[in-house]
Design a protein around this motif. Structure first.
Motif, PDB file in Angstrom:
ATOM      1  N   GLU A   1       0.796  -1.331  -0.039  1.00 31.13           N
ATOM      2  CA  GLU A   1       0.022   0.187  -0.213  1.00 31.13           C
ATOM      3  C   GLU A   1       0.790   1.159  -0.072  1.00 31.13           C
ATOM      4  O   GLU A   1       0.420   2.306  -0.600  1.00 31.13           O
ATOM      5  CB  GLU A   1      -1.086  -0.085   1.147  1.00 31.13           C
ATOM      6  CG  GLU A   1      -2.101  -1.049   0.966  1.00 31.13           C
ATOM      7  CD  GLU A   1      -3.124  -0.634   0.059  1.00 31.13           C
ATOM      8  OE1 GLU A   1      -3.294   0.369  -0.304  1.00 31.13           O
ATOM      9  OE2 GLU A   1      -3.851  -1.647  -0.191  1.00 31.13           O
ATOM     10  N   PHE A   2       2.014   1.177   0.744  1.00 26.99           N
ATOM     11  CA  PHE A   2       2.774   2.481   1.106  1.00 26.99           C
ATOM     12  C   PHE A   2       4.281   2.537   0.621  1.00 26.99           C
ATOM     13  O   PHE A   2       5.022   3.334   0.775  1.00 26.99           O
ATOM     14  CB  PHE A   2       2.809   2.944   2.398  1.00 26.99           C
ATOM     15  CG  PHE A   2       1.136   3.112   2.918  1.00 26.99           C
ATOM     16  CD1 PHE A   2       0.261   3.817   2.442  1.00 26.99           C
ATOM     17  CD2 PHE A   2       0.614   2.276   4.077  1.00 26.99           C
ATOM     18  CE1 PHE A   2      -1.115   4.124   2.943  1.00 26.99           C
ATOM     19  CE2 PHE A   2      -0.825   2.365   4.385  1.00 26.99           C
ATOM     20  CZ  PHE A   2      -1.447   3.356   4.046  1.00 26.99           C
ATOM     21  N   GLY A   3       4.421   1.098   0.050  1.00 25.75           N
ATOM     22  CA  GLY A   3       5.932   1.069  -0.251  1.00 25.75           C
ATOM     23  C   GLY A   3       6.971   1.239   1.153  1.00 25.75           C
ATOM     24  O   GLY A   3       8.247   1.235   1.074  1.00 25.75           O
TER      25      GLY A   3
ATOM     26  N   LEU B   1      -8.516   0.547   3.042  1.00 26.91           N
ATOM     27  CA  LEU B   1      -9.393  -0.803   2.905  1.00 26.91           C
ATOM     28  C   LEU B   1     -10.824  -0.613   3.213  1.00 26.91           C
ATOM     29  O   LEU B   1     -11.659  -1.256   2.464  1.00 26.91           O
ATOM     30  CB  LEU B   1      -8.643  -1.529   3.989  1.00 26.91           C
ATOM     31  CG  LEU B   1      -7.182  -2.006   4.081  1.00 26.91           C
ATOM     32  CD1 LEU B   1      -6.732  -2.980   5.222  1.00 26.91           C
ATOM     33  CD2 LEU B   1      -7.074  -2.886   2.621  1.00 26.91           C
ATOM     34  N   SER B   2     -11.090   0.384   4.037  1.00 27.03           N
ATOM     35  CA  SER B   2     -12.294   0.627   4.038  1.00 27.03           C
ATOM     36  C   SER B   2     -13.158   1.174   2.824  1.00 27.03           C
ATOM     37  O   SER B   2     -14.200   0.877   2.674  1.00 27.03           O
ATOM     38  CB  SER B   2     -12.634   1.973   5.385  1.00 27.03           C
ATOM     39  OG  SER B   2     -13.926   2.016   5.608  1.00 27.03           O
ATOM     40  N   ALA B   3     -12.530   2.001   2.234  1.00 25.60           N
ATOM     41  CA  ALA B   3     -13.021   2.539   0.812  1.00 25.60           C
ATOM     42  C   ALA B   3     -13.061   1.337  -0.154  1.00 25.60           C
ATOM     43  O   ALA B   3     -14.078   1.526  -0.887  1.00 25.60           O
ATOM     44  CB  ALA B   3     -12.037   3.618   0.325  1.00 25.60           C
ATOM     45  N   GLU B   4     -12.040   0.631  -0.155  1.00 24.66           N
ATOM     46  CA  GLU B   4     -12.242  -0.619  -0.966  1.00 24.66           C
ATOM     47  C   GLU B   4     -13.375  -1.716  -0.677  1.00 24.66           C
ATOM     48  O   GLU B   4     -14.130  -2.113  -1.348  1.00 24.66           O
ATOM     49  CB  GLU B   4     -10.965  -1.528  -1.222  1.00 24.66           C
ATOM     50  CG  GLU B   4     -10.758  -2.607  -2.078  1.00 24.66           C
ATOM     51  CD  GLU B   4      -9.316  -3.029  -2.428  1.00 24.66           C
ATOM     52  OE1 GLU B   4      -9.423  -4.177  -3.019  1.00 24.66           O
ATOM     53  OE2 GLU B   4      -8.550  -2.486  -1.563  1.00 24.66           O
ATOM     54  N   LEU B   5     -13.629  -1.837   0.605  1.00 24.31           N
ATOM     55  CA  LEU B   5     -14.686  -2.774   0.898  1.00 24.31           C
ATOM     56  C   LEU B   5     -16.052  -2.060   0.641  1.00 24.31           C
ATOM     57  O   LEU B   5     -16.857  -2.939   0.197  1.00 24.31           O
ATOM     58  CB  LEU B   5     -14.410  -2.841   2.481  1.00 24.31           C
ATOM     59  CG  LEU B   5     -13.701  -3.730   3.166  1.00 24.31           C
ATOM     60  CD1 LEU B   5     -13.576  -3.777   4.830  1.00 24.31           C
ATOM     61  CD2 LEU B   5     -13.763  -5.147   2.798  1.00 24.31           C
ATOM     62  N   GLU B   6     -16.051  -0.633   0.836  1.00 24.79           N
ATOM     63  CA  GLU B   6     -17.254   0.092   0.337  1.00 24.79           C
ATOM     64  C   GLU B   6     -17.694   0.030  -1.096  1.00 24.79           C
ATOM     65  O   GLU B   6     -18.678  -0.448  -1.563  1.00 24.79           O
ATOM     66  CB  GLU B   6     -17.260   1.352   0.953  1.00 24.79           C
ATOM     67  CG  GLU B   6     -18.560   2.238   0.785  1.00 24.79           C
ATOM     68  CD  GLU B   6     -19.730   1.829   1.707  1.00 24.79           C
ATOM     69  OE1 GLU B   6     -20.820   1.966   1.310  1.00 24.79           O
ATOM     70  OE2 GLU B   6     -19.315   1.075   2.681  1.00 24.79           O
ATOM     71  N   GLU B   7     -16.476   0.020  -1.838  1.00 28.56           N
ATOM     72  CA  GLU B   7     -16.648  -0.071  -3.230  1.00 28.56           C
ATOM     73  C   GLU B   7     -17.187  -1.272  -3.638  1.00 28.56           C
ATOM     74  O   GLU B   7     -17.776  -1.340  -4.755  1.00 28.56           O
ATOM     75  CB  GLU B   7     -15.173   0.286  -3.826  1.00 28.56           C
ATOM     76  CG  GLU B   7     -15.153   0.633  -5.381  1.00 28.56           C
ATOM     77  CD  GLU B   7     -13.938   0.638  -5.970  1.00 28.56           C
ATOM     78  OE1 GLU B   7     -13.672   0.428  -7.206  1.00 28.56           O
ATOM     79  OE2 GLU B   7     -12.970   1.271  -5.100  1.00 28.56           O
TER      80      GLU B   7
END
Length: 380
Positions: A130-132, A171-177
């Protein structure tokens, strides 16, 4: 790339520092949390460090220096403040065991990535993706009960929570999407209910040792005596059981019931230090066990044939569905739920909904499939 240089974390080892930290945490919408314990180095495992992160602050709390952590209870129990963990189950078990904390409103970033179907779920792997960010791994098995902790250990500990809130947001945004937020919430709620560990000691502990059910009655009695001897030594030297004598060593001894030091040497492989320290005690335990009755076997309520058949049908359905969703099987249906459904007389969706009441997402998405599988009795 390496983790960027960050401001020093705040060390919390006094009541005043704890008061200030709790004041900072109060009213936050989310708090990242992690713990470090000393299970590899002490007879009685305990939480040795608790990490908290909020925007702008990383805190490292020293439970060994603070006799009272009750100020943290409202933080963990608060319904409004989300507690963000990575692999929450073990942390929650330890905090419940040591402090009897209650938990509400958690977000587990490891469970979130599992629900999203990712294969690499360790924190280091996820942060790098996610962040390198590359985390140092050599302190995962460190002795967190030692004091003072080195600067490198403190840096390692703070990074376990420093990026969790930003990770939660992604992760929350991806779960919602992907329409998976409700599924994740079911699992997060279930994690708040895990029970504190009861440990491995006490009468009947021999039956928890792999292979013990292949021993005869006399050998089981000897094994129980050997386990009790090991427990006494572990307490005496403040060591975990495996650092005193391994389960395999005790099984070897119980299997042959040696009567002399030479017999003991032939029965199992002991280091020179173990021979010097434990030969007499082990032989006494063998003699005691041979004069004792074995502890009664725990009652094994074997499921009936119909239940076993339904379990197999549900496992096959779950495996097939997990392939379609590209996740691990237990993401589709937790083992406990599968076993409860299989052992119940489910005749219709209403019966199934009663069992799956705390898992509405799974009931809505999988209920008809589950009912069809167990009522038609067919594997997918």
């Amino acid at each position: 790339m390496e983790a960027p240089i960050l401001p020093a974390p705040i060390w919390v080892s006094t009541s005043l520092a704890l008061d200030k930290m709790v004041a900072r945490l109060d009213g936050q919408s989310a708090v990242a949390v992690d713990t470090e314990s000393n299970s590899l180095f002490a007879y009685q495992e305990q939480v040795c460090l608790i990490q908290f992160s909020i925007p702008g602050y990383d805190f490292l709390l020293d439970p060994l220096a603070l006799p009272d952590l009750s100020l943290l209870a409202p933080v963990f129990a608060d319904h409004d403040t989300q507690k963000v963990f990575h692999a929450a189950e073990y942390d929650i078990i330890c905090l419940k065991r040591d402090y009897d904390f209650k938990f509400n409103n958690i977000f587990d970033t490891m469970q979130a990535v599992r629900i999203l179907g990712r294969k690499e779920v360790g924190l280091g792997n996820v942060l790098e993706a996610e962040f390198g960010i590359q985390l140092e791994k050599r302190y995962q098995r460190a002795n967190w009960g030692e004091r003072p902790l080195s600067a490198a250990m403190l840096s390692y500990a703070r990074l376990d929570t420093h990026y969790l809130l930003a990770l939660r947001d992604r992760l929350s945004a991806e779960l919602e999407e992907r329409g998976l937020t409700a599924l994740a919430r079911e699992d997060f709620a279930r994690l708040t209910q895990v029970s504190a560990s009861n440990g491995e000691n006490g009468p009947g502990s021999c039956w928890r040792i792999a292979g013990s059910r292949d021993l005869n009655a006399r050998q089981c009695a000897v094994l129980q005596a050997l386990l009790e001897y090991r427990d006494q030594q572990a307490q005496r030297f403040n060591l975990p059981h495996f650092k005193v004598l391994s389960n395999q060593i005790l099984m070897d001894i119980a299997s042959s019931c040696p009567q002399t030091a030479d017999d003991l040497g032939q029965a199992t492989k002991l280091s020179a230090r173990q021979r010097d320290r434990h030969t007499n005690g082990l032989l006494r335990a063998v003699r005691l066990g041979m004069q004792s009755s074995p502890p009664p076997k725990p009652v094994n309520h074997r499921p009936n044939d119909q239940t076993l058949e339904r379990m197999e049908i549900l496992r096959e359905w779950r495996k097939s569905t997990a392939k379609e969703w590209k996740v691990e099987s237990d993401v589709i249906l937790p083992r406990e739920t599968l076993e409860t459904i299989a052992s119940s007389r489910v005749k219709n969706l209403k019966d199934l909904e009663t069992i799956m009441g705390s898992q509405p997402f799974r009931f809505e998405n999988f209920g008809p499939q589950i009912l069809r599988a167990i009522t038609e009795g067919k594997k997918p």
